[in-house]
Design an enzyme around this catalytic site. Sequence first.
Site, short mmCIF file in Angstrom:
data_model
loop_
_atom_site.label_atom_id
_atom_site.label_comp_id
_atom_site.label_asym_id
_atom_site.label_seq_id
_atom_site.Cartn_x
_atom_site.Cartn_y
_atom_site.Cartn_z
N TYR A 133 -5.81 -0.69 -6.79
CA TYR A 133 -4.84 -1.65 -6.25
C TYR A 133 -4.87 -1.73 -4.72
O TYR A 133 -5.08 -0.73 -4.04
CB TYR A 133 -3.43 -1.22 -6.63
CG TYR A 133 -2.86 -1.79 -7.90
CD1 TYR A 133 -3.28 -3.01 -8.42
CD2 TYR A 133 -1.85 -1.12 -8.57
CE1 TYR A 133 -2.71 -3.53 -9.59
CE2 TYR A 133 -1.28 -1.62 -9.73
CZ TYR A 133 -1.72 -2.83 -10.23
OH TYR A 133 -1.16 -3.33 -11.37
N GLU A 134 -4.58 -2.92 -4.20
CA GLU A 134 -4.28 -3.15 -2.78
C GLU A 134 -5.35 -2.61 -1.84
O GLU A 134 -5.05 -1.99 -0.83
CB GLU A 134 -2.91 -2.55 -2.42
CG GLU A 134 -1.78 -3.08 -3.23
CD GLU A 134 -1.71 -4.60 -3.23
OE1 GLU A 134 -2.09 -5.22 -2.23
OE2 GLU A 134 -1.29 -5.18 -4.25
N GLY A 135 -6.59 -2.87 -2.17
CA GLY A 135 -7.69 -2.33 -1.39
C GLY A 135 -8.08 -0.99 -1.97
O GLY A 135 -7.30 -0.04 -1.95
N ARG A 164 0.82 -1.21 0.00
CA ARG A 164 0.00 0.00 0.00
C ARG A 164 0.86 1.26 0.00
O ARG A 164 0.52 2.25 -0.67
CB ARG A 164 -0.95 -0.03 1.20
CG ARG A 164 -2.11 -0.99 0.99
CD ARG A 164 -2.97 -1.20 2.22
NE ARG A 164 -4.12 -2.04 1.86
CZ ARG A 164 -5.02 -2.50 2.74
NH1 ARG A 164 -4.90 -2.18 4.02
NH2 ARG A 164 -6.02 -3.24 2.33
N GLN A 191 -9.56 2.07 1.96
CA GLN A 191 -8.56 2.80 2.73
C GLN A 191 -9.22 3.85 3.63
O GLN A 191 -8.80 4.05 4.78
CB GLN A 191 -7.56 3.49 1.79
CG GLN A 191 -6.86 2.57 0.83
CD GLN A 191 -6.15 1.43 1.50
OE1 GLN A 191 -5.43 1.61 2.48
NE2 GLN A 191 -6.37 0.22 1.00
#
Length: 602
Positions: free
Chosen positions: A439-441, A298, A446
């Site tokens: 990406y990545e959550g 992240r 977030q």
Amino acid sequence: MADYQAPLRDMRFVLNEVLDAAQLAQLPGLENATTDVVDAVLEEAGKMATGAIGVLNTTGDQQGSQLADGEVTTPDGFKDAYRTFVDGGWNGLAFPEAIGGQGLPFTVGLAVNEMITSSNLAFSLCPLLTTGAVEALMKHATPGLQEKYLAKLVTGEWTGTMNLTEPHAGSDVGALKSRAEPQADGSYRITGTKIYITYGDHDLTENIVHLVLARTPGSPPGTKGISLFLVPKFLVNDDGSLGARNDVRCVSLEHKLGIHASPTAVMSYGDGEGAIGWLVGEENKGMSCMFTMMNHARLMVGLEGLAVADRAYQQALDYARERKQGRRPGQPADSDAPIIVHPDVRRMLMTMKATVEAMRGVALSAGVAYDVAKHHPDETVRSTNQGRVDLLTPIVKAWCTDMGVEIASLGVQVHGGMGFIEETGAAQHYRDARIAPIYEGTNGIQALDLVGRKMMQMGGKPLDDYVAEIRDICTALGQEKDSDGHLTTIDAALRSGVDALETATTWLREAMARSYDDAAAGATSYLRMFGTVAGGYMLARSALAAHRALDESGDNTGFYRNKIVTARFFAEQILPQAAALLGPVTRGAGTLYAIEPELMGA
């Protein structure tokens, strides 16, 4: 298309004069990170980024990675560029010397990776996943797995991947169905399909090490029943040599909006007897193991937003200096002026410049906290800095990637109609940037993480300490003699922004106790507010450092003066958005649910 220029002067300013990153060399394990060494590393990284890697950005986008006869080939030149990257020791830059790394700070790795990512985002995604895999294996793998796999992952001779997503299980990872059947020899047979696997297959290295989430028999439902497994493309013999091909295949590559050179694979595990894998960490604790990799990723994805934004800004600035269109009042009617003289173009360029510098400050400040949290001998100091890293991770990831898209869009706008034409390259930056908020959550996740977890972590101390630091900088700004009024303007704007942030935080903390929906409805606006204030804070620190340097140098026309003016622009034109977001943060969820889903199209 303008060539990428590594922003070495600005990086050194932020590291040395704003963040005092030289202090990191005093920490155990980071003794190599002297200022001279770091300067040399950044210089060489800049040469590599602008040379061997950067020259492939456009051709890689045009050619893309290809799947044929079950094998993936990357664009022309990528194998040679990756070999240059590995031979230079760049993959192991920020890992301990004990496992083959260079023993330099994570912060330095961030700066280096910004340059690599700016020069060629699609290329940079491969080492990003590999370094994340190293982090996960360092913390959770058995000594036997570490001995067999870590060294070649640290050097980059082998690459790593992250396998979470399945066709029916995207953000809801707990819905995954991949299976892991235990075997008598302690291994597992893995079966299932994973999608969106970055560099899931390629021709850059002889082996690929997949970290795969799957369920063991009888595991609990949801995320509590997920385990993590190491599944190599080729099995590794006890002497370290490669053995038989494992039962894992890339069955297709996604056709994407951007990052065409990066092979985004659909991976099939167990078309035959099942892919052989080994448990990483404890059974049913796979998500906590994977979060080691994800939190690292992240921060690195947040860096992508900064990197693409800087590349887009550099190209827009170059174009605006060269492109002649229209004329300024008083200019002869038969002459044209470069578009950089027009107020709206200048507004866009200054917005790009100020936001890029704000993002760089926030990202590198998170890097410094990361290094202190990992290496400081005092447990209390480590804990305090880990709280700072945890707090800033969703900010770096989401705010920087949102800004990356917006800055890349402004880059297209500066080019005008030519920005919509692929040949200029401005469109590629915009296309490439768009994946990072996903990406990545996703960035909405977030925001929920920030409001639902980080805002109250450690009793809210990390956030409250951050607010207190911002107020301390405001006090310091007010105490400086400032004949131009720059610092006074920055001080007033930052005070207004941090007041709004504190008010919003108080409201959300109370809302979380009574209504999750109300708090969640304001989460994305709150993260945007937080990122804007954090960016303003870092530019205020930049302006203060530059102001003091001016007093010592007497040079009021160059680099330091520009830092102060850039911070003032951000304070006047961007920071006021923070206070404007207070309404959206605190409105609650009422109107979100006022229309029934079946009537949303009416």
